[in-house]
Design an enzyme around this catalytic site. Structure first.
Site, PDB file in Angstrom:
ATOM      1  N   PRO A  88      16.840  -3.440 -11.271  1.00 23.25           N
ATOM      2  CA  PRO A  88      16.174  -3.103 -12.536  1.00 23.25           C
ATOM      3  C   PRO A  88      16.046  -4.314 -13.466  1.00 23.25           C
ATOM      4  CG  PRO A  88      18.267  -1.913 -12.309  1.00 23.25           C
ATOM      5  CD  PRO A  88      18.058  -2.673 -11.043  1.00 23.25           C
ATOM      6  N   GLU A 115      27.687  -1.017  -8.596  1.00 23.88           N
ATOM      7  CA  GLU A 115      27.356  -1.454  -9.965  1.00 23.88           C
ATOM      8  C   GLU A 115      26.559  -2.750  -9.985  1.00 23.88           C
ATOM      9  OE1 GLU A 115      29.094   1.723 -10.164  1.00 23.88           O
ATOM     10  OE2 GLU A 115      28.222   1.010 -12.033  1.00 23.88           O
ATOM     11  N   ARG A 153      -0.452  -1.594   2.316  1.00 22.32           N
ATOM     12  CA  ARG A 153      -1.814  -1.047   2.285  1.00 22.32           C
ATOM     13  C   ARG A 153      -2.858  -2.071   1.840  1.00 22.32           C
ATOM     14  NH1 ARG A 153      -3.609   0.779  -2.303  1.00 22.32           N
ATOM     15  NH2 ARG A 153      -4.758   2.610  -1.633  1.00 22.32           N
ATOM     16  N   ASP A 168      -9.269   0.735  -5.612  1.00 19.50           N
ATOM     17  CA  ASP A 168      -8.101   1.375  -6.221  1.00 19.50           C
ATOM     18  C   ASP A 168      -8.069   1.252  -7.723  1.00 19.50           C
ATOM     19  OD1 ASP A 168      -7.095   1.929  -3.799  1.00 19.50           O
ATOM     20  OD2 ASP A 168      -5.691   0.259  -3.766  1.00 19.50           O
TER      21      ASP A 168
HETATM   22  N1  ADE Z   1      17.587  -0.622  -8.166  1.00 16.98           N
HETATM   23  C1  ADE Z   1      17.986   0.288  -9.084  1.00 16.98           C
HETATM   24  N2  ADE Z   1      17.007   0.559  -9.955  1.00 16.98           N
HETATM   25  C2  ADE Z   1      15.934  -0.203  -9.588  1.00 16.98           C
HETATM   26  C3  ADE Z   1      14.634  -0.387 -10.119  1.00 16.98           C
HETATM   27  N3  ADE Z   1      14.196   0.267 -11.188  1.00 16.98           N
HETATM   28  N4  ADE Z   1      13.824  -1.257  -9.493  1.00 16.98           N
HETATM   29  C4  ADE Z   1      14.237  -1.939  -8.420  1.00 16.98           C
HETATM   30  N5  ADE Z   1      15.456  -1.815  -7.872  1.00 16.98           N
HETATM   31  C5  ADE Z   1      16.299  -0.961  -8.450  1.00 16.98           C
END
Ligand code: ADE
Length: 252
Positions: A88, A115, A153, A168
């Site tokens: 994230p 974590e 794709r 697309d």
């Molecule tokens: N791992 C946990 N959340 C994630 C996300 N939003 N994007 C990529 N990998 C992740």
């Protein structure tokens, strides 16, 4: 193109990649997807892949050595493989990033769990960190699936000869126009007449206008990046006027 997925949960990938377009792309040899179990690269007999964080705190951290050994094993086969960590904290994934990844012949996709992953993995082995959105998944596996689906794709032959990724949503920074198929009338909701006219120029113009209308309504942020022609600007004028007229009508 080859995708090597480094994961603690290789079974998560078996069913999604057997089906539909991606399944066929694998069968045809257009892409290769391999899962590599990070646990197979653990150093001890209990195959430990995580440990408590230095400095204390909740949860477990994925250890550097098994990941390092797994990445080095892949790189011994292809030193130029590009390593992506799904996290994230990464760069937001979008169509443009997918397009740039699609020109790389070999991706290593590292899926984190727990974590987090020891920071030295990023420092020593990761070329790029990518996030698929501002939310936290239980691990990188679903993110890796999304990335592979979107990138694959775009590769020649994957969508088949009669379809193209060029139409697309996002390809030209606009959302797609609405689509209809039979029946003509469903519970009083009818297909727009222009689509039945057989007039290809009129249909193309209607579709462009509806793509612009949809983008303006739902994702005005995309319009700022879109490359609008003179005709697009004229259509936008019409859309804005129609909106004004509708507002007047509603309020009356
Ligand atoms: N791992 C946990 N959340 C994630 C996300 N939003 N994007 C990529 N990998 C992740």
């Amino acid at each position: 193109m080859r995708f090597d997925i480094l994961t603690l949960f290789p079974d998560m990938f078996s069913s999604p990649f057997r089906e539909s377009i991606i399944g066929r792309a694998i069968e045809k040899g257009l892409i290769e997807v391999r899962t590599i179990n990070i646990r197979d690269f653990a150093l001890d007999k209990h195959r430990v892949v995580d440990d408590t964080p230095y400095g204390g705190g909740q949860g477990m951290v994925m250890k550097v050595e098994p990941i390092a050994r797994a990445i080095e094993w892949v790189k011994s086969q292809n030193p130029s493989a590009w390593t992506v960590h799904l996290t994230p904290q990464g760069k937001p994934f979008n169509q443009e990033l997918a397009s740039s990844l699609s020109s790389r012949p070999h991706l290593i996709l590292l899926c984190g769990r727990y974590e987090g992953v020891d920071e030295r993995v990023r420092e020593l082995f990761v070329d790029e960190e990518i996030s698929i959105g501002d939310y936290v998944l239980t691990g990188g596996e679903l993110a890796a699936m999304v990335l592979i689906d979107v990138v694959a794709r775009l590769l020649p032959g994957v969508l088949g000869s009669d379809r193209s990724a060029a139409e697309d949503s996002f390809f030209n920074s606009l959302l797609e126009y609405p689509q209809y198929t039979r029946p003509l009338d469903f519970r009083g909701k009818c297909v727009p007449e222009v689509l039945l006219s057989g007039n290809h120029a009129a249909i193309a113009l209607w579709r462009r206008k509806e793509a612009l209308r949809r983008t303006l309504t739902r994702r005005p942020d995309l319009l700022a990046r879109a490359n609008l022609s003179e005709e697009d600007r004229r259509l936008m004028e019409e859309i804005l006027q129609e909106r004004e007229t509708d507002k007047g009508g509603d309020g009356a």
